[in-house]
Design a protein around this motif. Sequence first.
Motif, PDB file in Angstrom:
ATOM      1  N   LEU A  14      34.813 103.588  81.903  1.00  0.00           N
ATOM      2  CA  LEU A  14      36.157 103.972  82.348  1.00  0.00           C
ATOM      3  C   LEU A  14      36.642 105.029  81.376  1.00  0.00           C
ATOM      4  O   LEU A  14      36.703 104.781  80.172  1.00  0.00           O
ATOM      5  N   LEU A  16      38.658 109.055  80.290  1.00  0.00           N
ATOM      6  CA  LEU A  16      39.529 110.222  80.418  1.00  0.00           C
ATOM      7  C   LEU A  16      38.664 111.443  80.130  1.00  0.00           C
ATOM      8  O   LEU A  16      37.945 111.461  79.130  1.00  0.00           O
ATOM      9  N   LEU A  31      43.854 106.681  75.789  1.00  0.00           N
ATOM     10  CA  LEU A  31      42.896 105.689  76.288  1.00  0.00           C
ATOM     11  C   LEU A  31      43.222 104.290  75.746  1.00  0.00           C
ATOM     12  O   LEU A  31      43.248 103.312  76.502  1.00  0.00           O
ATOM     13  N   TRP A  34      46.224 102.799  77.359  1.00  0.00           N
ATOM     14  CA  TRP A  34      45.899 102.321  78.703  1.00  0.00           C
ATOM     15  C   TRP A  34      45.126 101.000  78.637  1.00  0.00           C
ATOM     16  O   TRP A  34      45.386 100.074  79.400  1.00  0.00           O
ATOM     17  N   GLY A  69      36.042 107.072  76.727  1.00  0.00           N
ATOM     18  CA  GLY A  69      36.391 105.886  77.492  1.00  0.00           C
ATOM     19  C   GLY A  69      35.885 104.587  76.922  1.00  0.00           C
ATOM     20  O   GLY A  69      35.461 104.496  75.772  1.00  0.00           O
ATOM     21  N   GLN A  78      39.299 102.281  88.816  1.00  0.00           N
ATOM     22  CA  GLN A  78      39.976 103.463  88.292  1.00  0.00           C
ATOM     23  C   GLN A  78      41.380 103.521  88.877  1.00  0.00           C
ATOM     24  O   GLN A  78      41.678 102.885  89.880  1.00  0.00           O
ATOM     25  N   ILE A  82      42.802 106.892  84.788  1.00  0.00           N
ATOM     26  CA  ILE A  82      41.427 106.647  84.343  1.00  0.00           C
ATOM     27  C   ILE A  82      40.437 106.858  85.481  1.00  0.00           C
ATOM     28  O   ILE A  82      40.667 106.422  86.603  1.00  0.00           O
TER      29      ILE A  82
END
Length: 152
Positions: A14, A16, A31, A34, A69, A78, A82
């Motif tokens: 996952l 960016l 990241l 998140w 990620g 996602q 992301i």
Amino acid sequence: MNVEIKEISATNFLFLPHTGVDNLESTFNKLIAWGTPLQLLEDENSKIGRIFHDSFTNTAPNKVRMSIGFKTSASIEQDSLISKTTIPKHKAIAGSFTISLEEFQNAWSQLYQWMHKNGHKPSYVAPYEIYNNDYRQHSEQKCDVTLYIPIF
């Protein structure tokens, strides 16, 4: 440097996207912000990493494309921030290092030299690095990192 040849299972990543060397810390912070509510930092099967889509040897540093990620077994979809990809099953040279931020280029060079010296060829899977600690919490500000060069 500790080097092993490993069989790596397919795993979720996952991420960016990020281009260039400027503002890397900002992307990592975004990241982490998140992933924190999803408890990815506490999940022992989730690690922060970076996939390199270009090489610094033939791409200007401000144009190197990378994905920053979480390599994770968690099934998270996602969202608007992301993106999700799969790192396919592969064999890789895995080099473990404890290094400062300034030593990454040299560590990658050492690992590629080891690969060539030992007769291995890189595969189509992009090289990547997985961080095993938060360097800011290390007494000497060092990264415990594993660098992966996928090979045939």
